[in-house]
Each structure stands twice: as structure tokens, then as C-alpha cells.
Motif scaffolding. Structure first.
Motif, short mmCIF file in Angstrom:
data_model
loop_
_atom_site.label_atom_id
_atom_site.label_comp_id
_atom_site.label_asym_id
_atom_site.label_seq_id
_atom_site.Cartn_x
_atom_site.Cartn_y
_atom_site.Cartn_z
N PRO A 113 0.81 -1.22 0.00
CA PRO A 113 0.00 0.00 0.00
C PRO A 113 0.84 1.27 0.00
O PRO A 113 1.79 1.41 0.79
CB PRO A 113 -0.82 -0.12 1.29
CG PRO A 113 -0.02 -1.02 2.17
CD PRO A 113 0.70 -1.97 1.27
N TRP A 114 0.49 2.16 -0.91
CA TRP A 114 1.20 3.44 -1.00
C TRP A 114 0.30 4.41 -1.74
O TRP A 114 -0.34 4.04 -2.73
CB TRP A 114 2.52 3.28 -1.75
CG TRP A 114 3.43 4.46 -1.57
CD1 TRP A 114 3.46 5.61 -2.31
CD2 TRP A 114 4.42 4.62 -0.56
NE1 TRP A 114 4.42 6.46 -1.84
CE2 TRP A 114 5.03 5.87 -0.75
CE3 TRP A 114 4.87 3.81 0.48
CZ2 TRP A 114 6.05 6.34 0.07
CZ3 TRP A 114 5.88 4.27 1.28
CH2 TRP A 114 6.47 5.53 1.08
N LEU A 115 0.23 5.63 -1.27
CA LEU A 115 -0.54 6.65 -1.97
C LEU A 115 0.35 7.83 -2.30
O LEU A 115 1.00 8.40 -1.42
CB LEU A 115 -1.71 7.14 -1.10
CG LEU A 115 -2.51 8.32 -1.70
CD1 LEU A 115 -3.23 7.92 -2.97
CD2 LEU A 115 -3.49 8.88 -0.67
N VAL A 116 0.38 8.20 -3.57
CA VAL A 116 0.95 9.47 -4.01
C VAL A 116 -0.23 10.33 -4.44
O VAL A 116 -1.00 9.96 -5.33
CB VAL A 116 1.93 9.28 -5.19
CG1 VAL A 116 2.41 10.64 -5.69
CG2 VAL A 116 3.11 8.41 -4.75
N TRP A 117 -0.40 11.45 -3.79
CA TRP A 117 -1.58 12.31 -3.98
C TRP A 117 -1.11 13.69 -4.44
O TRP A 117 -0.45 14.41 -3.70
CB TRP A 117 -2.35 12.42 -2.68
CG TRP A 117 -3.56 13.31 -2.72
CD1 TRP A 117 -3.63 14.61 -2.35
CD2 TRP A 117 -4.89 12.95 -3.13
NE1 TRP A 117 -4.90 15.10 -2.50
CE2 TRP A 117 -5.69 14.10 -2.98
CE3 TRP A 117 -5.46 11.77 -3.61
CZ2 TRP A 117 -7.05 14.09 -3.29
CZ3 TRP A 117 -6.81 11.77 -3.92
CH2 TRP A 117 -7.59 12.92 -3.76
N ASN A 118 -1.47 14.05 -5.66
CA ASN A 118 -1.14 15.36 -6.19
C ASN A 118 -2.43 16.03 -6.67
O ASN A 118 -2.73 16.07 -7.87
CB ASN A 118 -0.14 15.26 -7.34
CG ASN A 118 1.25 14.88 -6.87
OD1 ASN A 118 1.73 15.41 -5.87
ND2 ASN A 118 1.89 13.97 -7.56
N ALA A 119 -3.21 16.49 -5.72
CA ALA A 119 -4.45 17.20 -6.02
C ALA A 119 -4.67 18.25 -4.94
O ALA A 119 -4.37 18.02 -3.77
CB ALA A 119 -5.63 16.24 -6.07
N LYS A 120 -5.18 19.40 -5.35
CA LYS A 120 -5.41 20.50 -4.42
C LYS A 120 -6.80 21.07 -4.64
O LYS A 120 -7.32 21.08 -5.76
CB LYS A 120 -4.36 21.60 -4.60
CG LYS A 120 -2.95 21.17 -4.25
CD LYS A 120 -1.96 22.32 -4.42
CE LYS A 120 -0.56 21.89 -4.04
NZ LYS A 120 0.43 23.00 -4.21
N PHE A 121 -7.39 21.56 -3.55
CA PHE A 121 -8.72 22.13 -3.62
C PHE A 121 -8.69 23.55 -3.07
O PHE A 121 -7.91 23.87 -2.16
CB PHE A 121 -9.70 21.27 -2.83
CG PHE A 121 -9.76 19.85 -3.33
CD1 PHE A 121 -10.52 19.53 -4.44
CD2 PHE A 121 -9.02 18.85 -2.72
CE1 PHE A 121 -10.55 18.23 -4.92
CE2 PHE A 121 -9.05 17.55 -3.19
CZ PHE A 121 -9.82 17.24 -4.30
N THR A 122 -9.53 24.38 -3.64
CA THR A 122 -9.59 25.79 -3.23
C THR A 122 -10.79 26.07 -2.34
O THR A 122 -10.99 27.20 -1.93
CB THR A 122 -9.64 26.69 -4.47
OG1 THR A 122 -10.78 26.34 -5.27
CG2 THR A 122 -8.38 26.55 -5.29
N GLN A 123 -11.59 25.03 -2.06
CA GLN A 123 -12.71 25.16 -1.13
C GLN A 123 -12.48 24.23 0.05
O GLN A 123 -11.92 23.14 -0.10
CB GLN A 123 -14.03 24.77 -1.80
CG GLN A 123 -14.46 25.66 -2.94
CD GLN A 123 -15.71 25.11 -3.63
OE1 GLN A 123 -15.79 25.13 -4.85
NE2 GLN A 123 -16.69 24.63 -2.86
N GLU A 124 -12.94 24.65 1.22
CA GLU A 124 -12.82 23.79 2.40
C GLU A 124 -13.86 22.69 2.40
O GLU A 124 -13.67 21.65 3.03
CB GLU A 124 -12.96 24.63 3.67
CG GLU A 124 -11.78 25.56 3.92
CD GLU A 124 -11.89 26.29 5.24
OE1 GLU A 124 -12.89 26.06 5.97
OE2 GLU A 124 -10.97 27.05 5.56
#
Length: 201
Positions: A113-124
Motif C-alpha cells: 500500500p502506498w498513496l501518491v496524492w497530487n491534487a489540491k482544492f480551493t474550497q474547504e
């Protein structure tokens, strides 16, 4: 049929999950968080994995436990339904476009198991769901199934489009990975002859 069911009750959540890896994308989802329901439904529909997911969680505290446990329980069902993983595709990848947003999801049901996460959000929040929990959902399901999972937001400005594209891409990649390949002759897709069963550590 490759199916599994989990039911458990803790001080934080009471949960019942069923999956059928060889389904048609039928779903019955009720987590108490409307946007999370919508995303799990998208995952089911586009992966063709039938999913029943019913949770009563401590939403009076916050959404963390419900979000986390939905991913863990769905993941545990998937790994149980996969059994020894003989004959599966193992790998999956998908680009997913949703209006102005484009995402890429690549995965390997490796037992590591491994997660690479490259996502960003501008709302909370989207709807009533905290956007910071999206990464945690994917981390939890990667741990539960034993997936090496790379998620990337290539571009996009609408937060709803970005995360829905990611869930749809994950669904399509999982469909490739869990489907049986007749050319494999029922062999486990590893030179080791065995694939790990995932980890919750």
C-alpha cells in the motif's frame, strides 16, 4: 462470483458493506454524508463493482470516522473478494476528463500500500463534506486493499469536477485491475507466485 460482506460496530461507526467484483455497477449507498455517497456511487458505476454501503457514524463529532471507515470496509471487502488474486489484471490506469478538469489515476494491486496524492482544492467543503478528507479516503482504501496508488490532478479549476474526475478515474483503473484475464490461465500475476493481502498499518 467474487463477492464479500463485512458488518461491524464500534463506538465510532456501525457499518455494513457488500461488494461484487463481477457486477454491473449497481449501488445502494448511505453514509450520512451526501457528497461521499455521490462519490462512492460514481466509483461503483464506473468500476462495475456492485457496492452496498450503509453507515451510521458519529457525525455529531465530525466526518472523519465515517469517511475513513467507508473506505476501509469497502477495501476489506474488495481484498476478500479478490482471494489469492489469481488471473486478475493487477494494473490499471485511466485519464478522466470532466469539463475543464483532467485527472490521471494509476494503480497496482501489489499488496504494497502506498498513496501518491497530487491534487489540491480551493474550497474547504463540497456540499457538507470537508475536502481534506478526500485524500484520507484514498489513503484508507489503498491501505485496506494493498494498492500502490498514484492520483494526479493534471489541471482543473472547479473543485467538484476535479474530485469527481478522480473518483471516476480510480473506478476505471480498478475495473482494469480486478477484471479476470483469460490469457493468464488463472495464474497469480507476479513472478513471486503470490501477492500480498494489504495492510491497515
Amino acid at each position: 462470483m467474487r463477492t464479500a460482506r463485512i458488518a461491524r460496530k464500534t463506538h465510532e461507526t456501525e457499518i455494513e458493506v457488500e461488494v461484487n467484483l463481477d457486477g454491473t455497477g449497481a449501488y445502494a449507498v448511505s453514509t450520512g454524508i451526501g457528497f461521499l455517497d455521490h462519490m462512492i456511487e460514481q466509483f461503483s458505476r464506473h468500476s462495475l463493482i456492485d457496492i452496498t454501503c450503509r453507515i451510521k457514524g458519529d457525525l455529531h463529532v465530525d466526518q472523519h470516522h465515517t469517511t475513513e471507515d467507508s473506505a476501509i470496509a469497502i477495501g476489506q471487502c474488495i481484498v476478500q473478494a479478490l482471494g489469492d488474486k489469481a488471473g486478475i489484471g493487477r494494473y490499471g490506469e485511466a485519464h478522466s476528463a470532466m469539463d475543464e478538469a483532467l485527472s490521471r489515476v494509476v494503480l497496482d494491486i501489489s499488496g504494497r500500500p502506498w498513496l501518491v496524492w497530487n491534487a489540491k482544492f480551493t474550497q474547504e467543503r463540497l456540499g457538507e463534506m470537508d475536502t481534506e478528507l478526500f485524500e484520507h479516503w484514498f489513503h484508507s482504501i489503498a491501505q485496506a486493499v494493498g494498492i500502490t496508488l498514484h492520483v494526479e490532478q493534471l489541471y482543473g479549476t472547479n473543485n467538484h469536477h476535479v474530485i469527481e474526475g478522480i473518483f471516476k478515474g480510480f473506478a476505471r483503473a480498478m475495473r482494469q485491475a480486478v477484471e479476470l484475464d483469460a490469457r493468464k490461465g488463472g495464474a497469480v500475476p507476479s513472478t513471486k507466485g503470490v501477492l500480498g493481502e494489504g495492510s491497515l498499518v
